[in-house]
Scaffold this active site. Sequence first.
Site, mmCIF file in Angstrom:
data_model
loop_
_atom_site.group_PDB
_atom_site.id
_atom_site.type_symbol
_atom_site.label_atom_id
_atom_site.label_comp_id
_atom_site.label_asym_id
_atom_site.label_seq_id
_atom_site.Cartn_x
_atom_site.Cartn_y
_atom_site.Cartn_z
ATOM 1 N N ARG A 194 -20.450 -8.127 -58.155
ATOM 2 C CA ARG A 194 -19.860 -6.842 -58.522
ATOM 3 C C ARG A 194 -20.359 -6.354 -59.867
ATOM 4 N NH1 ARG A 194 -14.973 -7.485 -55.109
ATOM 5 N NH2 ARG A 194 -13.701 -5.624 -55.189
ATOM 6 N N ARG B 197 -3.834 -0.218 -45.449
ATOM 7 C CA ARG B 197 -4.318 -1.576 -45.138
ATOM 8 C C ARG B 197 -3.170 -2.578 -45.093
ATOM 9 N NH1 ARG B 197 -9.344 -4.083 -48.276
ATOM 10 N NH2 ARG B 197 -8.127 -3.687 -50.148
ATOM 11 N N ARG C 63 -1.231 -5.594 -49.733
ATOM 12 C CA ARG C 63 -1.684 -6.167 -51.000
ATOM 13 C C ARG C 63 -1.079 -5.404 -52.172
ATOM 14 N NH1 ARG C 63 -8.117 -6.818 -50.597
ATOM 15 N NH2 ARG C 63 -7.877 -6.065 -52.718
ATOM 16 N N ARG D 110 -9.608 0.727 -59.555
ATOM 17 C CA ARG D 110 -10.654 -0.021 -58.838
ATOM 18 C C ARG D 110 -11.844 0.874 -58.530
ATOM 19 N NH1 ARG D 110 -6.857 -1.814 -54.367
ATOM 20 N NH2 ARG D 110 -8.645 -2.620 -53.230
#
Length: 222
Positions: free
Chosen positions: A89, A128, A161, A172
């Site tokens: 990343r 999600r 999450r 993010r």
Amino acid sequence: MRLVLLGPPGAGKGTLAALLKESLKLVHISTGDMLREEMKKETPIGQEAKKFIEKGELVPDEFVIKLIEKKLTGGKRVEHGYMLDGFPRTRKQAEDLDRILGEIRQPLDYALYMESTLPVIIQRLGGRRVCENCGALYHIRNKPPKKDKICDLCGGELYQRADDNEVTIRTRMDVYLKSTRLVIDYYQAQGKLKKLDGDKDSEEVQAVLMQIFHEDRKLNKH
Ligand code: ADP
Ligand code: ADP
Ligand code: ZN
């Protein structure tokens, strides 16, 4: 085949990895999953990582690189056929990965870049759900489980999450644009980058990818 999966959060990396695990028998190595496992076990790495993950920031390179190095070169290492999901990343992680793989003479074959647009990403991350037992991925609208909040595969309970909330998603995305985008240039320069349209249906993405592998094999590149 050794692959890395790149792309913004929510582009569908984990979902594609689950498909490739079946079709190509590749091992799925996700630093996000590994870090969440360390958090669950409350190891020193897990406790340190938690502070960053909760805020949507990157866990310091040294921790993540240590985990990956162990996975790829340690006692029970994965040698052939894997995909790294969510790693590298940063440029430093990409360089260290090349060093580690250079030492064991196992270079990467491809870096797959799943491009995705912001509205799609937000819709995907917001809905999600993950199986707490086996890690299978679901989505409240795009891929609902057969039984509410229960994993189709193992019967485990699905959870959301903690970092899939609006504020953390925004951080993010910023982190992605600031650091992780540079990793794409890194693999582009090596000639290993393959772009995929992450907004498409994941089965369709997989089919396009198989075609790319097929074409490359015909050209005897791999
Ligand atoms: P997503 O599926 O949204 O892309 P991941 O599960 O890959 O998210 O990662 C969740 C969090 O774990 C990241 O926001 C980051 O804090 C941490 N993380 C995962 N992989 C790395 C990495 N390679 N380097 C630094 N931090 C990482
Ligand atoms: P990443 O690993 O890149 O963060 P995931 O694979 O976890 O992304 O996918 C994020 C969410 O979007 C999950 O809820 C998943 O079910 C859903 N999803 C993934 N790929 C697709 C797709 N191609 N079309 C629709 N929904 C998708
Ligand atoms: Zn499950």
